[in-house]
Scaffold this active site. Structure first.
Site, mmCIF file in Angstrom:
data_model
loop_
_atom_site.group_PDB
_atom_site.id
_atom_site.type_symbol
_atom_site.label_atom_id
_atom_site.label_comp_id
_atom_site.label_asym_id
_atom_site.label_seq_id
_atom_site.Cartn_x
_atom_site.Cartn_y
_atom_site.Cartn_z
ATOM 1 N N SER A 90 1.280 13.795 -0.043
ATOM 2 C CA SER A 90 0.134 13.450 0.812
ATOM 3 C C SER A 90 -0.853 14.602 0.962
ATOM 4 O O SER A 90 -2.067 14.359 1.049
ATOM 5 C CB SER A 90 0.607 12.970 2.177
ATOM 6 O OG SER A 90 1.443 13.927 2.787
ATOM 7 N N CYS B 221 4.508 5.235 1.112
ATOM 8 C CA CYS B 221 5.069 6.572 1.301
ATOM 9 C C CYS B 221 3.972 7.608 1.610
ATOM 10 O O CYS B 221 3.422 7.598 2.711
ATOM 11 C CB CYS B 221 5.922 6.948 0.096
ATOM 12 S SG CYS B 221 7.144 8.194 0.508
ATOM 13 N N HIS C 120 9.201 2.439 -1.621
ATOM 14 C CA HIS C 120 8.466 2.303 -2.887
ATOM 15 C C HIS C 120 8.776 0.989 -3.609
ATOM 16 O O HIS C 120 9.567 0.983 -4.559
ATOM 17 C CB HIS C 120 8.855 3.446 -3.836
ATOM 18 C CG HIS C 120 8.397 4.783 -3.390
ATOM 19 N ND1 HIS C 120 7.176 5.319 -3.721
ATOM 20 C CD2 HIS C 120 9.014 5.716 -2.630
ATOM 21 C CE1 HIS C 120 7.052 6.514 -3.193
ATOM 22 N NE2 HIS C 120 8.157 6.778 -2.523
ATOM 23 N N GLU D 240 7.078 -0.343 -5.800
ATOM 24 C CA GLU D 240 6.636 -0.212 -7.199
ATOM 25 C C GLU D 240 7.717 0.374 -8.094
ATOM 26 O O GLU D 240 7.579 0.362 -9.313
ATOM 27 C CB GLU D 240 5.344 0.622 -7.269
ATOM 28 C CG GLU D 240 5.491 2.110 -7.057
ATOM 29 C CD GLU D 240 5.688 2.521 -5.595
ATOM 30 O OE1 GLU D 240 5.833 1.648 -4.715
ATOM 31 O OE2 GLU D 240 5.710 3.739 -5.349
#
Ligand code: GLN
Length: 190
Positions: free
Chosen positions: A48, A78, A174, A176
């Site tokens: 981040s 996240c 996550h 993905e």
């Protein structure tokens, strides 16, 4: 519908692959002109602080703040959830400010070193009865949510791991990285 993936850092390719599998061709967003061309945006997991720095560098903070949740549906996974949060606890000293658009308070790296990364089935009632594989990697925790935020999923401990505020969504895990595309499909309907 034009779906973008913020492609500054993090697991962009994984989001792209899952979207393609469900028939959506995403736009990689790096510059304000790319952002102007999309009406949905995924902020991927990654780091981040790095993504925040690049958002500033590429002049994306202001247009994102102006549009998030309005004409731009937005989903942070996240690190992306950290960037959406109004309040971030345990930000590094001198840490980059995020977008501060979603009424949640998030603690970075909330699970400590032993639980750094873990996987467990999650219950997410908006997706039906079938549990969702929850993959957590140095995950943040959503410590509190504002009155207009809907909690979508919790750990057995009660910790909030997915939340939605209108057209904004944050997941600390996550989707993905799994073959379950239901959270992506849910986002495409926000
Ligand atoms: N720990 C990372 C951060 O603070 C997030 C990890 C991730 O996105 N998988 O930005």
């Amino acid at each position: 519908m034009n779906v973008g993936i913020l492609a500054l850092q993090g697991d962009v390719r994984e989001h792209s692959e899952i979207l393609r599998r469900i028939g959506v061709r995403p736009v990689e967003v790096r510059l304000p002109k790319h952002l102007a061309a999309v009406d949905r945006l995924i902020i991927p997991g990654g780091e981040s602080t790095a993504i925040g720095r690049l958002l500033t560098l590429y002049d994306l903070i202001a247009p994102l703040r102006a549009r998030a949740g309005r004409d731009l549906a937005i989903w942070g996974t996240c690190a992306g959830a950290i960037l959406l949060a109004r309040t971030v606890l345990d930000m590094k000293q001198g840490g980059q400010p995020g977008l501060e658009v979603m009424d949640i308070t998030v603690r970075r790296n909330a699970y400590g070193s032993q639980l750094d990364s873990f996987e467990l089935p999650l219950n997410m009632p908006v997706l039906g009865d079938e549990p969702l594989p929850g993959v957590f990697i140095r995950a943040p925790q959503i410590e509190s949510v504002g009155p207009t935020v809907r909690v979508l999923a919790r750990l057995p401990s009660g910790a909030v791991v997915a939340a939605q505020q209108g057209r904004m969504m944050a997941t600390t895990f996550h989707p993905e990285l799994t073959s379950d595309d239901r959270v992506h499909r849910y986002f495409l309907e926000l």
